[in-house]
Every structure is written in structure tokens, then in C-alpha cells.
Design a protein around this motif. Sequence first.
Motif, PDB file in Angstrom:
ATOM      1  N   CYS A  64       3.822   0.049   1.843  1.00 38.14           N
ATOM      2  CA  CYS A  64       4.631   1.263   2.011  1.00 38.14           C
ATOM      3  C   CYS A  64       5.096   1.866   0.692  1.00 38.14           C
ATOM      4  O   CYS A  64       5.736   2.906   0.681  1.00 38.14           O
ATOM      5  CB  CYS A  64       5.846   0.950   2.878  1.00 38.14           C
ATOM      6  N   GLY A  65       4.821   1.181  -0.403  1.00 34.41           N
ATOM      7  CA  GLY A  65       5.252   1.706  -1.699  1.00 34.41           C
ATOM      8  C   GLY A  65       6.743   1.550  -1.952  1.00 34.41           C
ATOM      9  O   GLY A  65       7.385   2.433  -2.531  1.00 34.41           O
ATOM     10  N   ILE A  66       7.273   0.416  -1.526  1.00 28.74           N
ATOM     11  CA  ILE A  66       8.699   0.160  -1.762  1.00 28.74           C
ATOM     12  C   ILE A  66       8.899  -0.315  -3.202  1.00 28.74           C
ATOM     13  O   ILE A  66       8.179  -1.197  -3.668  1.00 28.74           O
ATOM     14  CB  ILE A  66       9.227  -0.911  -0.768  1.00 28.74           C
ATOM     15  N   ASP A  67       9.860   0.291  -3.875  1.00 27.25           N
ATOM     16  CA  ASP A  67      10.212  -0.119  -5.229  1.00 27.25           C
ATOM     17  C   ASP A  67      11.045  -1.404  -5.106  1.00 27.25           C
ATOM     18  O   ASP A  67      12.248  -1.364  -4.902  1.00 27.25           O
ATOM     19  CB  ASP A  67      11.009   1.029  -5.888  1.00 27.25           C
ATOM     20  N   LEU A  68      10.363  -2.538  -5.215  1.00 23.32           N
ATOM     21  CA  LEU A  68      10.978  -3.823  -4.871  1.00 23.32           C
ATOM     22  C   LEU A  68      11.218  -4.707  -6.085  1.00 23.32           C
ATOM     23  O   LEU A  68      10.363  -4.855  -6.946  1.00 23.32           O
ATOM     24  CB  LEU A  68      10.049  -4.573  -3.901  1.00 23.32           C
ATOM     25  N   THR A  69      12.418  -5.299  -6.123  1.00 26.56           N
ATOM     26  CA  THR A  69      12.703  -6.354  -7.092  1.00 26.56           C
ATOM     27  C   THR A  69      12.962  -7.628  -6.325  1.00 26.56           C
ATOM     28  O   THR A  69      13.728  -7.623  -5.361  1.00 26.56           O
ATOM     29  CB  THR A  69      13.971  -6.009  -7.917  1.00 26.56           C
ATOM     30  N   VAL A  70      12.296  -8.710  -6.717  1.00 29.43           N
ATOM     31  CA  VAL A  70      12.585 -10.010  -6.108  1.00 29.43           C
ATOM     32  C   VAL A  70      13.402 -10.794  -7.119  1.00 29.43           C
ATOM     33  O   VAL A  70      12.934 -11.087  -8.214  1.00 29.43           O
ATOM     34  CB  VAL A  70      11.283 -10.766  -5.751  1.00 29.43           C
ATOM     35  N   SER A  71      14.635 -11.080  -6.741  1.00 31.87           N
ATOM     36  CA  SER A  71      15.515 -11.790  -7.650  1.00 31.87           C
ATOM     37  C   SER A  71      15.523 -13.280  -7.348  1.00 31.87           C
ATOM     38  O   SER A  71      15.657 -13.705  -6.208  1.00 31.87           O
ATOM     39  CB  SER A  71      16.947 -11.245  -7.521  1.00 31.87           C
ATOM     40  N   THR A  72      15.372 -14.091  -8.415  1.00 32.93           N
ATOM     41  CA  THR A  72      15.462 -15.545  -8.246  1.00 32.93           C
ATOM     42  C   THR A  72      16.699 -16.052  -9.000  1.00 32.93           C
ATOM     43  O   THR A  72      16.758 -17.196  -9.424  1.00 32.93           O
ATOM     44  CB  THR A  72      14.198 -16.238  -8.793  1.00 32.93           C
ATOM     45  N   ALA A  73      17.669 -15.157  -9.144  1.00 30.22           N
ATOM     46  CA  ALA A  73      18.854 -15.490  -9.931  1.00 30.22           C
ATOM     47  C   ALA A  73      19.678 -16.628  -9.328  1.00 30.22           C
ATOM     48  O   ALA A  73      20.452 -17.289 -10.032  1.00 30.22           O
ATOM     49  CB  ALA A  73      19.729 -14.245 -10.091  1.00 30.22           C
ATOM     50  N   LEU A  74      19.494 -16.849  -8.042  1.00 29.62           N
ATOM     51  CA  LEU A  74      20.374 -17.809  -7.373  1.00 29.62           C
ATOM     52  C   LEU A  74      19.577 -18.777  -6.499  1.00 29.62           C
ATOM     53  O   LEU A  74      18.802 -18.356  -5.646  1.00 29.62           O
ATOM     54  CB  LEU A  74      21.336 -17.005  -6.492  1.00 29.62           C
TER      55      LEU A  74
END
Length: 231
Positions: free
Chosen positions: A50-60
Motif C-alpha cells: 500500500c505504500g505505507i511510510d513505515l518505521t519498525v522500531s526495535t528500541a524496546l
Amino acid sequence: MDKQILLYSAGLDSFPAWHYLGKPPAMYFDIRHHFREQELECVRELAERCGIDLTVSTALDLSSWDTRPLIPFRNIYFAMLASNDGADTIWCVGVKGDHTRDKSPEAFARMSEVLSEFAGRPIKVDSPFWAMTKTDVVRWYIEAGLPLRDLLDTFSCMEPGGRRVHCGRCSSCLRRWIALANNQLVGEFAANPWEWDRVQSYYRDAMRDGTYPEHRAEEFFAALETVGAPL
Ligand SMILES: [Zn+2]
């Protein structure tokens, strides 16, 4: 300019919310919970499609706190991390009748207050769907003419049996089934949610005795009716 971040999990609420809100940047928190693998796969796939501007955070990494089915207060951590990432508006998607401690209009108002005070700038945590039930959200999505395949490829199960397999035996699957059934959509489940023991042993009475809001009860019984299950 106001920076928005949508807390996104490719679920039946947060995926329609991405469309509803005009496609804001989305963030998924990989907190190492027990169903992360299946969830993350859907998160990435739908984002790409879908063209989602995605960030996957592994901060936690909260794996040591993974008390099933959900990690307590996780939305507070997510809101905190999103604000630290510069968000002014954090969309955390709750629907009408959600009443968990960390997901309600009151809880979000308190989070907004605390985060604004600590960050020294106005920060708002909010949901676009407080006036809509999950059934209403699905109805909105259908009426907007958006692709049904994407909606059915969303993921909302807390005890998945494998790749995108909805168990049909958890509260999240039950809510998903109700929202789809009341919109004449058939979702795939490993076992029929309406035949889950807890539907008869717990939910049927709880929906009648006021444990749940009236609209949740109406939608629960309406969905059971669609499959001829005992009311
Ligand atoms: Zn499930």
C-alpha cells in the motif's frame, strides 16, 4: 509543522485508520512479544503493497514482560517513544467502547498531558475512532471503496497458529469475526470463533449483564445471529 505518527500493527483498526487519516507515517514497535513474527510479516507486507511510510522500531525489548495475551500498559511506552521521535500528534487507534487502562479517551488525555509537560511542547495522543465501533470502522472502509483484500489481510490474533493463521480462540479473533460478520465479510479462522468455549461460557452472559457496553453486546448477538449460533 505538526508531525503525526500512527501507531500501526496492520490490525483491523490501525490499517483502516491509516487510510482514514490520510496516510500518515506509521510506526510499528517490535517489542519481542510472542506473536511478533506473524504480526511483523503482515505489517511489512501491507506496508509494501500500500505504500505505507513505515518505521519498525526495535528500541524496546519487553519480552521478559510478555504476560499473555498482552504486555500491560504497552501503549504508554509506544506513545513515549513516538514523542521522542518528534511526533506532535500520536494516533493510537482505539475504538468506541475500548476500556483498557492504557487505551481510552481518558487515558490518552492523561498521556497527552504528561508527555506535553515532560517534552515542553504540546503533544497529543488520540484515536480517530472513538465514536466508531470496530464494525463501524469496517463499514467505513468498505463504503470508501478501499480494497477488501487488504482489509482481510490485516492481522489481529494474539495466539496465532502460524503464518497469518487467526486462531479463532482469542478475544482479538472474536472481535475481528464480529466486525467482519456484521459487514457480511467472511474472514479465515483456524476454528470458528462463534464455537469458542468462552462464547457460551463467558461472553453470552457478560454481554447481557453490563460487563460490556450495550453497542458491543448488540454487535456480538447480531454476529451470532448471522451464523445461527445459540443466543
Ligand atoms: Zn486469535
